[in-house]
Design a protein around this motif. Structure first.
Motif, mmCIF file in Angstrom:
data_model
loop_
_atom_site.group_PDB
_atom_site.id
_atom_site.type_symbol
_atom_site.label_atom_id
_atom_site.label_comp_id
_atom_site.label_asym_id
_atom_site.label_seq_id
_atom_site.Cartn_x
_atom_site.Cartn_y
_atom_site.Cartn_z
ATOM 1 N N MET A 153 0.830 -1.193 0.000
ATOM 2 C CA MET A 153 0.000 0.000 0.000
ATOM 3 C C MET A 153 0.876 1.258 0.000
ATOM 4 O O MET A 153 2.031 1.229 0.417
ATOM 5 C CB MET A 153 -0.902 0.027 1.232
ATOM 6 C CG MET A 153 -1.611 -1.283 1.570
ATOM 7 S SD MET A 153 -2.849 -1.755 0.362
ATOM 8 C CE MET A 153 -4.109 -0.525 0.653
ATOM 9 N N GLN A 154 0.293 2.351 -0.456
ATOM 10 C CA GLN A 154 0.912 3.664 -0.321
ATOM 11 C C GLN A 154 -0.097 4.592 0.338
ATOM 12 O O GLN A 154 -1.267 4.606 -0.049
ATOM 13 C CB GLN A 154 1.327 4.219 -1.680
ATOM 14 C CG GLN A 154 2.047 5.570 -1.594
ATOM 15 C CD GLN A 154 2.371 6.142 -2.960
ATOM 16 O OE1 GLN A 154 1.479 6.295 -3.793
ATOM 17 N NE2 GLN A 154 3.634 6.443 -3.193
ATOM 18 N N ASP A 155 0.351 5.382 1.305
ATOM 19 C CA ASP A 155 -0.600 6.257 1.987
ATOM 20 C C ASP A 155 -0.590 7.667 1.387
ATOM 21 O O ASP A 155 0.090 7.938 0.391
ATOM 22 C CB ASP A 155 -0.340 6.285 3.497
ATOM 23 C CG ASP A 155 0.917 7.059 3.897
ATOM 24 O OD1 ASP A 155 1.540 7.709 3.034
ATOM 25 O OD2 ASP A 155 1.279 7.018 5.091
ATOM 26 N N GLN A 156 -1.345 8.546 1.989
ATOM 27 C CA GLN A 156 -1.547 9.899 1.464
ATOM 28 C C GLN A 156 -0.271 10.736 1.458
ATOM 29 O O GLN A 156 -0.176 11.752 0.762
ATOM 30 C CB GLN A 156 -2.628 10.614 2.284
ATOM 31 C CG GLN A 156 -2.221 10.994 3.691
ATOM 32 C CD GLN A 156 -2.181 9.839 4.680
ATOM 33 O OE1 GLN A 156 -2.852 8.821 4.450
ATOM 34 N NE2 GLN A 156 -1.432 9.978 5.767
ATOM 35 N N ASP A 157 0.743 10.321 2.197
ATOM 36 C CA ASP A 157 2.010 11.045 2.235
ATOM 37 C C ASP A 157 3.083 10.384 1.370
ATOM 38 O O ASP A 157 4.244 10.807 1.383
ATOM 39 C CB ASP A 157 2.507 11.145 3.677
ATOM 40 C CG ASP A 157 1.553 11.950 4.551
ATOM 41 O OD1 ASP A 157 1.040 12.980 4.065
ATOM 42 O OD2 ASP A 157 1.306 11.541 5.698
ATOM 43 N N GLY A 158 2.673 9.337 0.642
ATOM 44 C CA GLY A 158 3.619 8.639 -0.221
ATOM 45 C C GLY A 158 4.375 7.518 0.462
ATOM 46 O O GLY A 158 5.223 6.864 -0.155
#
Length: 386
Positions: free
Chosen positions: A226-231
């Motif tokens: 996964m990648q989150d909203q901050d990269g």
């Protein structure tokens, strides 16, 4: 799977309409007709949204002709609950009237649909597949919804204040006023002799909860990155382990205000409730996009910020950059795609246990924030008792 993927993908709309008609005419094959309403069914793969609307509308109309069963009821209520297409809402209203008997718990669904659709109603015909012609036999979503309220009769008394407020509004057309007055007269009528199933929906269908831990234990999720909203990159198993989690699915290009945008906004309210109870670090939350190629980190961050979503180490907006197919399989997501864009999806919220397994799922119908927190706390407490 009721039909092979290759056969249904290659099916023309005329062939599909013929299949639906054949299934509706054969009571022994009704389960296959209901199976066609699953969003992830391969028959919808690669098709545009307008085509999917015509196809699903024809299934609902077939159910209206053959009689709505308990198993099909949830799909009709879902369309009334969150539908924004007049054709589908009208077909769902007509299908509901073919249910065995009126139920007072149906009335709020019908009025919600009426409040949503009356500002963009349109004339239509149900005489043949995909027909929108205006004629003497035509109808509209509002006409069908008012007819369904009349069918409910005294079972719809709980929504009378809303209907009477609408009746008092200026600018109603003569036909709309006649249809509304007819419904109000029946609703105000005597309840004697009216068949009604009072209380909750039949067979507990006032909720979309289902317990579903066991069937996921054999599925591997190790490959999902996964990648989150901050990269920041993280493994699925890393984030969704150690404590329970609440997971909502969405995508930023969704144009239905009653689905993705609303549910991410409600997730923010869930986070606030968790924080108020001192549980923000003990129960994770995540909003995962159906559309990881388009919904990159910055877009996720802005979408979440615009809806007051808390975003930190324990609460994230996520996209799968590896293993998206495994993610869809793990949750058995109710979503399908045209060429690249989502063409149909359902509401989906899941509560995971501390091992990342699905403990409870809320699907199709709108969910309540306090109920979600309560279920998550139960999952947390179950872990503490082991």
């Amino acid at each position: 799977m009721a039909f092979s993927g290759n056969a249904t993908r290659a099916m023309s709309e005329d062939e599909f309409a013929g299949l639906v008609n054949a299934l509706a005419a054969d009571p022994l094959r009704s389960a296959k007709l209901i199976d066609l309403l699953r969003e992830e069914h391969p028959v919808y793969g690669g098709r545009g949204t307008a085509t999917v609307v015509r196809m699903r509308g024809w299934i609902l109309l077939a159910l209206a002709r053959s009689g709505l069963s308990d198993h099909a009821l949830i799909f009709v209520l879902e369309e009334l609950d969150t539908g924004i297409d007049a054709y589908l809402v009208a077909a769902a209203a007509r299908a509901l009237r073919s249910y065995a008997q009126p139920n007072e718990s149906f009335a709020p669904f019908v009025v919600r649909a009426l409040n949503q659709i009356r500002y963009h109603d349109e004339p239509m015909s149900f005489e043949s597949y995909g027909e929108y012609a205006t004629s003497s036999t035509g109808t509209s979503a509002v006409s069908e919804l008012l007819a369904t309220l009349a069918w409910l009769g005294p079972n719809a008394r709980a929504v009378l204040p809303q209907l009477e407020r609408w009746r008092a509004e200026p600018g109603l057309s003569r036909k709309r006023r006649i249809d509304l007055d007819r419904a109000l007269q029946v609703i105000h009528g005597p309840a004697d002799g009216v068949r009604s199933c009072c209380g909750g929906l039949p067979e507990g269908r006032n909720t979309s909860i289902r317990t579903s831990i066991a069937r996921f234990e054999s599925k591997s999720i190790d490959a999902i990155i996964m990648q989150d909203q901050d990269g920041k990159l993280l493994k699925f198993v890393e984030f969704f382990s150690g404590c329970p989690s609440i997971v909502v699915f969405f995508y930023t290009r969704c144009d239905n205000p009653l689905k993705c945008s609303l549910n991410v906004t409600k997730l923010a309210r869930v986070q606030a409730l968790l924080d108020a109870q001192g549980l923000a670090r003990r129960i994770h939350t995540a909003a995962i996009t159906y559309d990881p190629e388009f919904d990159r980190a910055e877009r996720l961050r802005v979408y979440g910020k615009d809806r007051a979503v808390r975003m930190d180490e324990d609460h994230r907006m996520l996209r799968a950059i590896k293993g998206n197919d495994a993610l869809r399989e793990y949750f058995e997501l109710g979503v399908n795609f045209g060429e690249s864009l989502v063409n149909r999806h359902r509401i989906e919220l899941y509560i995971l246990d501390a091992a990342g397994r699905i403990a409870v799922a809320f699907e199709r119908l709108q969910w309540d924030e306090e109920q979600i927190v309560s279920c998550a706390v139960e999952t947390l407490n179950d872990r503490a008792l082991r």
